[in-house]
Enzyme design. Structure first.
Site, short mmCIF file in Angstrom:
data_model
loop_
_atom_site.label_atom_id
_atom_site.label_comp_id
_atom_site.label_asym_id
_atom_site.label_seq_id
_atom_site.Cartn_x
_atom_site.Cartn_y
_atom_site.Cartn_z
NE ARG A 2 -4.03 -2.10 1.81
CZ ARG A 2 -3.97 -3.25 2.47
NH1 ARG A 2 -3.06 -3.41 3.41
NH2 ARG A 2 -4.81 -4.22 2.19
CE LYS A 54 0.22 13.48 -15.68
NZ LYS A 54 0.04 13.94 -17.07
CD GLU A 93 8.01 15.78 -23.64
OE1 GLU A 93 7.46 16.80 -23.19
OE2 GLU A 93 7.37 14.78 -24.01
CE LYS A 138 6.00 17.13 -14.93
NZ LYS A 138 6.05 15.92 -15.71
CD GLU A 184 -2.92 16.00 -17.06
OE1 GLU A 184 -1.73 15.73 -16.85
OE2 GLU A 184 -3.57 15.56 -18.00
NE ARG A 196 1.32 16.75 -14.10
CZ ARG A 196 1.89 15.96 -13.21
NH1 ARG A 196 1.49 15.99 -11.94
NH2 ARG A 196 2.85 15.12 -13.55
CG ASN A 234 -0.72 16.78 -21.64
OD1 ASN A 234 0.31 16.20 -21.31
ND2 ASN A 234 -1.87 16.64 -21.00
CG HIS A 279 2.36 15.63 -25.12
ND1 HIS A 279 3.17 16.74 -25.20
CD2 HIS A 279 3.10 14.68 -24.49
CE1 HIS A 279 4.33 16.47 -24.62
NE2 HIS A 279 4.31 15.24 -24.18
CG HIS A 293 -0.20 11.08 -26.74
ND1 HIS A 293 -0.79 11.76 -25.71
CD2 HIS A 293 1.01 10.70 -26.29
CE1 HIS A 293 0.05 11.80 -24.68
NE2 HIS A 293 1.15 11.17 -25.01
CG HIS A 326 6.72 10.61 -25.98
ND1 HIS A 326 5.34 10.58 -26.01
CD2 HIS A 326 7.06 11.67 -25.19
CE1 HIS A 326 4.87 11.57 -25.26
NE2 HIS A 326 5.88 12.24 -24.75
N1 GLY Z 1 4.26 14.73 -18.84
C1 GLY Z 1 3.23 15.60 -18.48
C2 GLY Z 1 2.95 15.64 -17.02
O1 GLY Z 1 3.71 15.12 -16.23
O2 GLY Z 1 1.95 16.17 -16.62
#
Ligand code: GLY
Length: 361
Positions: free
Chosen positions: A122, A144, A186, A228, A238, A242, A246, A249, A253, A265
């Protein structure tokens, strides 16, 4: 030269330590911070062969008990089976909540290890040691985590922050050049969407950045991490802001998926940034010079702005439609208004989108 960026998330705050030879200082730093009693370095076999031994040695020299667990390199490993296998190994080794994981590798390793850390018993602590430029400027920061399932990439995951991020710019020397360039997409994203001054700095210092001069790469990575961190501090999960990360993206994507992941990517994001800049111009949101500047900087770094493999417009559109389903029936684009400023919008004319997509070939 070493820099620290703080990610301020209350009791879940953590430092990002950036510099040359940081790998050698992780043992001492972990001994001071003590996120765990024992440590397991999780890495793919390639990165473990390059840096696993020395990291393990530095930890041992600092008196920290450490195990090394590896899995096969590549996106194909980013699945629930790998997580289950790693969890079984941790259990066999007797790892418990007082112990910690160390993600040593690129984005795949960071995503798998972060997810494993968030669900094993957990939740146990983990730290990130990103070794690709993409992971250093993006995926290792912000919490993430996740794995792929047959229905799509990153569909199973969590938000789970590391205890620290250690970025050693020396490891970029062994990164395949094409992966370095993918990371640069990026980096350019941050300039184009958040900081026009940084965008100009990237144009000025192109040669020394491509030569991996730490005098440039350290402040470059630091500035990306600062941006960031600032975004994640305001919108960790997000809910809104946030999503500006993207930029490039949405179309990126779709390009990546429609190519059967033959386009990496970062390259797909470069194509996506160029496309979305054109979309903004067509919609009257940005002046043509904005799209030209974005395209020129991408090209200056040797990044593709059109799709280098064969597939048709319908396939690309179909993948954008798939994206549509996941956001309540609407495709949202992050559109540049000017260099360093974007807006999120779903008000894009179909004809403009078709024209821009047709231009990506
Ligand atoms: N790669 C985009 C983010 O971490 O929100």
């Amino acid at each position: 030269m070493e820099q620290t960026v703080q990610v301020g998330l209350g009791e879940r705050s953590y430092p990002i330590i950036i510099g040359a030879k940081v790998l050698q200082r992780i043992g001492g730093d972990l001994q001071a911070r003590r996120p765990g009693k024992r440590y397991a370095i999780i890495s793919d076999a390639r990165v473990a062969g390059l840096y696993g031994g020395q990291l393990q040695q530095h930890l041992q020299q600092s008196g920290l008990p450490v195990e090394m667990i590896t899995f096969p390199p590549g996106e194909a490993s980013k699945n629930l089976q790998t997580v289950a296998t790693l969890a079984s190994t941790l259990a066999e080794l007797g790892f418990d909540r007082k112990d910690a994981l160390i993600a040593l590798g690129g984005g795949v390793t960071g995503d798998i290890t972060g997810f494993l850390a968030s669900v094993y018993m957990r939740g146990i602590p983990f730290v990130q040691v990103p070794t690709s430029l993409l992971a250093q400027v993006d995926s290792s920061v912000g919490g993430k985590t996740g794995v792929d399932i047959p229905q799509g990439k990153n569909l199973v995951g969590t938000f789970y922050q590391p205890k620290a991020v250690y970025i050693d710019t020396d490891v970029l020397q062994t990164l395949p050049h094409v992966e370095f360039l993918g990371g640069m997409a990026e980096v350019i994203k941050y300039g184009a969407s958040i900081d026009a001054g940084f965008f100009a700095w990237l144009a000025t210092h192109r040669e020394s950045i491509l030569a991996l001069d730490p005098v440039r790469t350290i402040p470059m990575i630091m500035r990306c991490c600062e941006m960031k961190a600032a975004v994640v501090e305001q919108d960790e999960r997000e809910g809104g802001l946030r999503r500006i990360l993207n930029f490039g993206h949405t179309i990126g994507h779709a390009v990546e998926a429609a190519s059967g992941y033959r386009i990496n990517h970062g390259f797909a994001v470069a194509i996506g940034m160029r496309a979305v800049a054109e979309l903004a111009v067509k919609g009257g949101i940005a002046r043509p010079e904005v799209a030209t500047a974005i395209r020129q900087l991408l090209e200056a770094y040797g990044l593709p702005v059109t799709i280098p493999v064969e597939f048709d417009l319908q396939t690309l559109r179909a993948y954008l439609q798939t994206d549509k389903k996941t956001v309540g029936g609407r495709v949202f684009f992050v559109l540049p208004e000017q260099l360093g400023r974007v807006r999120i919008s779903d008000e894009v004319a179909d004809a403009d989108l078709d024209a821009v997509l047709a231009n990506t070939f």
